[in-house]
Motif scaffolding. Sequence first.
Motif, PDB file in Angstrom:
ATOM      1  N   GLU A   1      18.344  -0.832  -2.612  1.00 33.88           N
ATOM      2  CA  GLU A   1      18.746  -1.671  -1.481  1.00 33.88           C
ATOM      3  C   GLU A   1      17.653  -2.634  -1.013  1.00 33.88           C
ATOM      4  O   GLU A   1      17.947  -3.763  -0.623  1.00 33.88           O
ATOM      5  N   LYS A   2      16.393  -2.211  -1.037  1.00 31.04           N
ATOM      6  CA  LYS A   2      15.344  -3.050  -0.450  1.00 31.04           C
ATOM      7  C   LYS A   2      14.187  -3.330  -1.399  1.00 31.04           C
ATOM      8  O   LYS A   2      13.650  -4.439  -1.437  1.00 31.04           O
ATOM      9  N   GLY A   3      13.757  -2.331  -2.133  1.00 33.00           N
ATOM     10  CA  GLY A   3      12.560  -2.482  -2.954  1.00 33.00           C
ATOM     11  C   GLY A   3      12.634  -3.611  -3.962  1.00 33.00           C
ATOM     12  O   GLY A   3      11.717  -4.424  -4.085  1.00 33.00           O
ATOM     13  N   SER A   4      13.739  -3.705  -4.655  1.00 33.76           N
ATOM     14  CA  SER A   4      13.880  -4.706  -5.716  1.00 33.76           C
ATOM     15  C   SER A   4      14.050  -6.117  -5.175  1.00 33.76           C
ATOM     16  O   SER A   4      13.883  -7.093  -5.907  1.00 33.76           O
ATOM     17  N   SER A   5      14.397  -6.227  -3.894  1.00 36.93           N
ATOM     18  CA  SER A   5      14.619  -7.557  -3.308  1.00 36.93           C
ATOM     19  C   SER A   5      13.547  -7.937  -2.286  1.00 36.93           C
ATOM     20  O   SER A   5      13.723  -8.860  -1.510  1.00 36.93           O
TER      21      SER A   5
ATOM     22  N   ALA B   1       0.824  -1.213   0.000  1.00 36.87           N
ATOM     23  CA  ALA B   1       0.000   0.000   0.000  1.00 36.87           C
ATOM     24  C   ALA B   1       0.858   1.263   0.000  1.00 36.87           C
ATOM     25  O   ALA B   1       0.549   2.237  -0.707  1.00 36.87           O
ATOM     26  N   SER B   2       1.945   1.245   0.770  1.00 35.16           N
ATOM     27  CA  SER B   2       2.815   2.425   0.797  1.00 35.16           C
ATOM     28  C   SER B   2       3.512   2.629  -0.548  1.00 35.16           C
ATOM     29  O   SER B   2       3.663   3.767  -1.017  1.00 35.16           O
ATOM     30  N   CYS B   3       3.894   1.531  -1.192  1.00 39.16           N
ATOM     31  CA  CYS B   3       4.523   1.648  -2.513  1.00 39.16           C
ATOM     32  C   CYS B   3       3.528   2.138  -3.571  1.00 39.16           C
ATOM     33  O   CYS B   3       3.892   2.868  -4.499  1.00 39.16           O
ATOM     34  N   LYS B   4       2.280   1.736  -3.435  1.00 40.86           N
ATOM     35  CA  LYS B   4       1.253   2.221  -4.370  1.00 40.86           C
ATOM     36  C   LYS B   4       1.100   3.738  -4.254  1.00 40.86           C
ATOM     37  O   LYS B   4       0.901   4.437  -5.258  1.00 40.86           O
ATOM     38  N   CYS B   5       1.193   4.252  -3.024  1.00 43.29           N
ATOM     39  CA  CYS B   5       1.100   5.703  -2.838  1.00 43.29           C
ATOM     40  C   CYS B   5       2.292   6.416  -3.481  1.00 43.29           C
ATOM     41  O   CYS B   5       2.136   7.468  -4.113  1.00 43.29           O
ATOM     42  N   ILE B   6       3.488   5.838  -3.309  1.00 41.26           N
ATOM     43  CA  ILE B   6       4.674   6.440  -3.951  1.00 41.26           C
ATOM     44  C   ILE B   6       4.516   6.421  -5.459  1.00 41.26           C
ATOM     45  O   ILE B   6       4.804   7.417  -6.145  1.00 41.26           O
ATOM     46  N   LYS B   7       4.049   5.315  -5.989  1.00 42.22           N
ATOM     47  CA  LYS B   7       3.852   5.212  -7.440  1.00 42.22           C
ATOM     48  C   LYS B   7       2.845   6.254  -7.930  1.00 42.22           C
ATOM     49  O   LYS B   7       3.058   6.926  -8.956  1.00 42.22           O
ATOM     50  N   GLN B   8       1.715   6.400  -7.195  1.00 39.67           N
ATOM     51  CA  GLN B   8       0.692   7.353  -7.603  1.00 39.67           C
ATOM     52  C   GLN B   8       1.219   8.781  -7.548  1.00 39.67           C
ATOM     53  O   GLN B   8       1.000   9.583  -8.469  1.00 39.67           O
TER      54      GLN B   8
ATOM     55  N   ASN C   1       7.896  -5.662  -5.697  1.00 41.67           N
ATOM     56  CA  ASN C   1       8.924  -5.615  -6.743  1.00 41.67           C
ATOM     57  C   ASN C   1       8.400  -4.944  -8.010  1.00 41.67           C
ATOM     58  O   ASN C   1       9.082  -4.116  -8.632  1.00 41.67           O
ATOM     59  N   ARG C   2       7.190  -5.319  -8.398  1.00 41.86           N
ATOM     60  CA  ARG C   2       6.592  -4.735  -9.616  1.00 41.86           C
ATOM     61  C   ARG C   2       6.363  -3.237  -9.448  1.00 41.86           C
ATOM     62  O   ARG C   2       6.662  -2.430 -10.355  1.00 41.86           O
TER      63      ARG C   2
END
Length: 506
Positions: free
Chosen positions: A483-487, A451-458, A494-495
């Motif tokens: 460092e963290k997102g891709s892994s 959910a937090s990554c969706k907010c960053i993407k938006q 990841n997507r």
Amino acid sequence: MSPMMDSIHLCIQQVDGSVLPDIVPRLTDLIKNSIGLGTKVGIATVISALCSQCGLETMQPFTGKLMTALFNGLTDRNSTIRRSYATSLANVCKLAKDSSVEKLLGKLYDWYMEKQDSNLKETCGLVLKAMADICPDTLNNHKTRVLPLVFLAMHSPPPSTTVSTSTTVSHSTTTTGDNVWREVWNEVTIGTDNAVRLYISEFISITDTALQSSSWDTKAQAAAAIATIAKSAGGNMEAAHLSQLVSSLVSGLSGRTWNGKEALLTAISDVCRTCSSALISSDTSVNTEDILNACLKEASKESVAYKIPAVKCMSEVLDSLKADKYSDLYRIVSPYLNMDKHEDEEVSQQLLIQLREAGFRALGKAWPTDTHQETQEGWISSTTSLLLSRLEKVTWREQLAVWTSLLSILSRTELNAMSSSDWSVQSFSEQMISAAIKSASESKYSAVREASCKCIKQLTGSLKGSSCIPEAVTKELRLYLVEKGSSDSSLEVNRLCEEIQLNIDV
């Protein structure tokens, strides 16, 4: 079968019209006066056997007396006797006149709608179930009378359970009754959606009557039935029917809270969601302002347990009708969102957490679209500050609710068009991205990280190519992605990180 019943069945084979005038009065007297379980069940068995043996022409003159006696016997406290009488009554109905059957169905309707005895309500279902099994054609001839009652009855709310033995027994009996009504419904219809479309007028009529009942359970039952009508009819509901449904629900909401009133809130939100296009248009006589004011009044009630579904309903109605009552809702929920412990010691911490979660979600659902830019500009500062400030002080479920609301706010707001004296896109971007990176890096719950990554993407997508995101924040974000997102263990995270990378590389 006992030797005595064997003998009786042999005798029944010799019965004809000449002896029935002597047999029937004695059978009805036994129904009224006998006290033994075996005797009563035996009488019901004999009557069923007589119906099979004698046929229509011979038995029909006597069906009225038998139906009256058996119907009165349905009030017996023993469930075995009630079931036996229900089966016997169905056998008699197979040979009875339509007027007699109609009269019986009318009595069953009155019983169900007026009596508060769960055993009697279940018995009504047992009679109809026996008729569906033994004389389905007779039942089908009276569908207009039967289906509305069955439709309402199968929405009976489950009883509350306690540790007492008596309540446990009652729970078991009522559950069986609910199953009976659903079995009848499945046997006399070819599907809920089709039945609702064909008999919608009758269904609305009986639910309207039930909503006016003095029984809380009956009111809740009617609300659940209305929710089914809305889901099945949806946007195809006629304007007159929709107006009647809404009017009944709004009227039902008035007054104090009572156990089960949440069902009315659920019904209103379901009606508004499934019929939103019709309600928003001018094709109906429904005044949506009446719906909004009624829901707002319920959300303002003091009971915390009731406020939770009321706030949820209010936000869903605002979302469905694309209406703007955000300032009213914010004033209702914001005091609780900043509350770590309720001043009333009787309000448990768990209940307060549930209310905060509902409140966080409600702010996102109720956030107006960009057609209400004035409201957005007036409330974006206080709303986003409140949501971000509470992230580190609440449970993970509440954190998920916060990020879900922020995503809704971001998707409905044209950030570059915001003009507020106490709020800037740059400052908000810095605060939100930093908070989101922290949640995405530290939370052990994948749902919160996603959910937090969706907010960053938006946010990065909305501000793509602009200079609204400070360079220092962009560097922090790139560091997280590497460092963290891709892994991350979540494929969805990841997507999302890949899409965020594309947004900031522009």
